[in-house]
Write a protein that holds these residues in place. Structure first.
Motif, PDB file in Angstrom:
ATOM      1  N   ASP A 150      63.346 -39.183 -31.914  1.00 58.13           N
ATOM      2  CA  ASP A 150      63.862 -40.558 -31.940  1.00 58.13           C
ATOM      3  C   ASP A 150      65.201 -40.640 -31.215  1.00 58.13           C
ATOM      4  OD1 ASP A 150      61.687 -41.368 -33.435  1.00 58.13           O
ATOM      5  OD2 ASP A 150      62.716 -41.199 -35.347  1.00 58.13           O
ATOM      6  N   VAL A 177      61.983 -48.225 -33.676  1.00 55.01           N
ATOM      7  CA  VAL A 177      62.009 -47.100 -34.618  1.00 55.01           C
ATOM      8  C   VAL A 177      62.056 -47.615 -36.053  1.00 55.01           C
ATOM      9  CG1 VAL A 177      63.407 -45.179 -35.474  1.00 55.01           C
ATOM     10  CG2 VAL A 177      63.054 -45.466 -33.012  1.00 55.01           C
ATOM     11  N   ASN A 210      58.521 -42.957 -33.128  1.00 53.93           N
ATOM     12  CA  ASN A 210      58.679 -42.722 -34.563  1.00 53.93           C
ATOM     13  C   ASN A 210      57.343 -42.693 -35.287  1.00 53.93           C
ATOM     14  OD1 ASN A 210      59.110 -43.947 -37.530  1.00 53.93           O
ATOM     15  ND2 ASN A 210      60.904 -42.758 -36.940  1.00 53.93           N
TER      16      ASN A 210
END
Length: 211
Positions: free
Chosen positions: A30, A53, A126
């Motif tokens: 991420d 995310v 994610n």
């Protein structure tokens, strides 16, 4: 009754909050993707990726509340599918970054990555990240009791999602500070290559995880 409920789950609340902060700030795919989009496509792309995310966290919250976390934890096949999908995506993004080094410079000056594309890269990174899956498996199989009301579990999900949004938005804002960008522009090609290699490295690491 509400006060009693909050008191009853205070320990879980604190545990989830600490884990959420650790999940957000620990280096990983991420962070690499937010760095990539922030440096190469500027602030809006970084912030939209951070939002992606944060929203993807709810995918993990959803299957955890539905009880699928237990299934994934006990199904090597399900976890392997998630692992290789995430690895393939990161390797693809890394190769794309390296291969497009000669065209990104012109693109970034015009901000060609639109908000939706930036959001999707953050979301997919994610959602397909097995590290995040492992965190949620630990939270919803060891920290959160099966008797915990769904409403409380949704609060936990909101905490985790917000922690990611705040952290990665901060990362995007920091990396796109004008003074930093001027320095990064002087080493743009090097940074593009390094970011691409890092993404590929995370992809390979994920693919080999548990092998």
């Amino acid at each position: 009754m509400e006060a009693v409920t909050l008191s009853q789950y205070a320990s879980q609340f604190m545990s989830v909050t600490v884990i959420a902060i650790f999940m957000a700030i620990s280096p990983g795919a991420d962070f690499a993707m937010i760095t990539r989009n922030s440096l190469l496509y500027r602030r809006r792309a970084g912030l939209c990726s951070a939002l992606g995310v944060s929203v993807a966290i709810w995918v993990h919250v959803g299957y955890s509340i539905a009880g699928l976390a237990v299934i994934i934890a006990n199904s090597p096949m399900a976890y392997t599918v998630i692992k290789y999908c995430g690895a393939a995506y990161l390797i693809y993004m890394g190769v794309t970054t390296i291969m497009s080094r000669h065209t990104i410079q012109a693109a970034t000056s015009q901000g060609t990555m639109n908000a939706l594309s930036a959001f999707k890269t953050g979301f997919l990174t994610n959602a397909l990240n097995p590290k995040t899956t492992v965190f949620f498996l630990s939270i919803f199989t060891q920290v959160v009791d099966r008797a915990t009301p769904v409403g409380i579990q949704l609060v936990y999900g909101a905490i985790i999602s917000m922690a990611h949004l705040v952290w990665f938005s901060g990362v995007a804002l920091f990396l796109t500070h004008p003074k930093l960008l001027r320095a990064f522009n002087n080493a743009r090609h090097i940074i593009e290559g390094v970011v691409g290699v890092v993404l590929i490295g995370f992809g390979v690491k994920i693919a080999l995880l548990g092998s």
